[in-house]
Design an enzyme around this catalytic site. Structure first.
Site, short mmCIF file in Angstrom:
data_model
loop_
_atom_site.label_atom_id
_atom_site.label_comp_id
_atom_site.label_asym_id
_atom_site.label_seq_id
_atom_site.Cartn_x
_atom_site.Cartn_y
_atom_site.Cartn_z
CB SER A 8 3.51 -6.14 39.36
OG SER A 8 2.97 -6.19 38.06
CG HIS A 33 4.75 -1.93 39.12
ND1 HIS A 33 5.71 -0.94 39.01
CD2 HIS A 33 4.82 -2.65 37.99
CE1 HIS A 33 6.34 -1.07 37.85
NE2 HIS A 33 5.82 -2.10 37.20
CG ASP A 35 3.68 -3.81 34.75
OD1 ASP A 35 4.64 -3.03 34.73
OD2 ASP A 35 3.60 -4.79 35.50
CG MET A 37 2.53 -3.93 29.05
SD MET A 37 2.95 -5.68 29.03
CE MET A 37 3.60 -5.88 30.70
CG HIS A 66 6.69 -0.02 34.02
ND1 HIS A 66 7.18 -1.31 34.15
CD2 HIS A 66 7.46 0.58 33.08
CE1 HIS A 66 8.20 -1.47 33.34
NE2 HIS A 66 8.38 -0.36 32.66
CG MET A 68 6.71 -1.37 29.75
SD MET A 68 6.45 -2.97 30.53
CE MET A 68 5.16 -2.50 31.69
CG MET A 137 12.89 -2.61 32.39
SD MET A 137 11.45 -2.79 33.47
CE MET A 137 10.92 -4.48 33.12
CG ASP A 175 9.20 -4.23 36.68
OD1 ASP A 175 8.75 -5.34 37.03
OD2 ASP A 175 8.55 -3.40 36.00
C1 DX5 Z 1 7.24 -6.82 33.06
C2 DX5 Z 1 6.54 -5.84 33.94
C3 DX5 Z 1 6.59 -6.21 35.37
C4 DX5 Z 1 5.96 -7.51 35.74
C5 DX5 Z 1 6.93 -8.19 36.63
O1 DX5 Z 1 7.32 -6.36 31.79
O2 DX5 Z 1 7.09 -4.55 33.82
O3 DX5 Z 1 6.16 -5.19 36.23
O4 DX5 Z 1 4.73 -7.41 36.40
O5 DX5 Z 1 6.46 -9.45 36.81
P1 DX5 Z 1 7.20 -10.55 37.63
O6 DX5 Z 1 7.39 -10.06 39.02
O7 DX5 Z 1 6.23 -11.68 37.53
O8 DX5 Z 1 8.51 -10.85 36.93
ZN ZN Z 2 6.56 -3.06 35.45
#
Ligand code: DX5
Ligand code: ZN
Length: 221
Positions: A8, A33, A35, A37, A66, A68, A137, A175
């Site tokens: 990620s 990956h 993210d 947001m 991903h 969000m 999650m 994740d």
């Molecule tokens: C969290 C994200 C993850 C994040 C995980 O909301 O969806 O993908 O990068 O991070 P770590 O591995 O640091 O918990």
């Molecule tokens: Zn993620």
């Protein structure tokens, strides 16, 4: 089943994103990956299509995006054009989940559905044939570096059973809080794909950490 590590970039140094991604590829990561947001579904803001474009130029690895975000369908076309290989949307903000998953597949991408820690797996039972990936999650989404929620192991176990009962070949991804101490439990419970951000990027040797994580996915007695 072989474990897949999805690095990620949330925890990467954005000033040298291309190098960070190249490092993950050299270290043996399977996916990158990303993210996305929106500051609405989760209390944080991150990336959009420009970053997916940049990541695409930096690697040959599949991009696991991903989302969000609320109304994720607004981004499907542009993210697919930018080079997303898979898009995972949250059941909590996807009232027309089947239509949305169908659209992701139409765009030639792997269609994923995610469940937050408080969301029951029953959120996906009616669309099990329509998903290529189920994301459980293991933290409340929004930030990297949080602690793995221990009760998630049992949920991953149930998710694996649910997929095998449905004869689904979907990927089972976890994740949040995946590190050397937690990855083995998640693997033992039946997850096959592991998102790791903080564990990789805060390691003394980030490149080697990817192999360290993979090595902890061993058959449990
Ligand atoms: C969290 C994200 C993850 C994040 C995980 O909301 O969806 O993908 O990068 O991070 P770590 O591995 O640091 O918990
Ligand atoms: Zn993620």
């Amino acid at each position: 089943m072989k474990p897949r590590i999805a690095a990620s970039i949330l925890s990467a140094d954005m000033g040298k994103l291309a190098e960070e991604i190249a490092m993950c590829e050299a270290g043996g990561a399977d996916w990158i990956h990303i993210d996305v947001m929106d500051g609405r579904f989760v209390p944080n803001l991150t990336f959009g299509a420009k970053v997916i474009d940049a990541a695409k130029r930096a690697t040959k690895l599949p991009l696991d995006v991903h989302l969000m975000v609320v109304e994720p369908e607004n981004y499907f076309d542009s993210f697919a054009r930018s080079g997303a290989n898979g898009m995972t949307i949250h059941t909590e903000v996807s009232p027309h989940l089947k239509r949305q998953l169908d659209r992701i597949r139409e765009l030639g991408c792997r269609a994923g559905a995610a469940v937050n820690p408080a969301t029951p797996l029953s959120a996906v039972t009616e669309v099990i044939a329509d998903i290529d990936l189920l994301l459980v999650m293991t933290v409340n989404p929004g930030f990297g570096g949080q602690s793995f929620i221990p009760g998630s192991v049992e949920k991953v176990n149930r998710a694996r059973q649910m997929l095998s009962t449905a004869r689904s070949a979907a990927t089972l991804e976890v994740d949040g809080g995946i590190d050397r101490d937690t990855i083995g439990q998640a693997w033992g419970a039946g997850a096959d794909t592991f998102v790791a951000g903080n564990a990789i990027f805060s390691a003394r040797n980030p490149r080697a950490e990817i192999g360290e994580l993979r090595d902890r996915c061993v058959v449990q007695a």
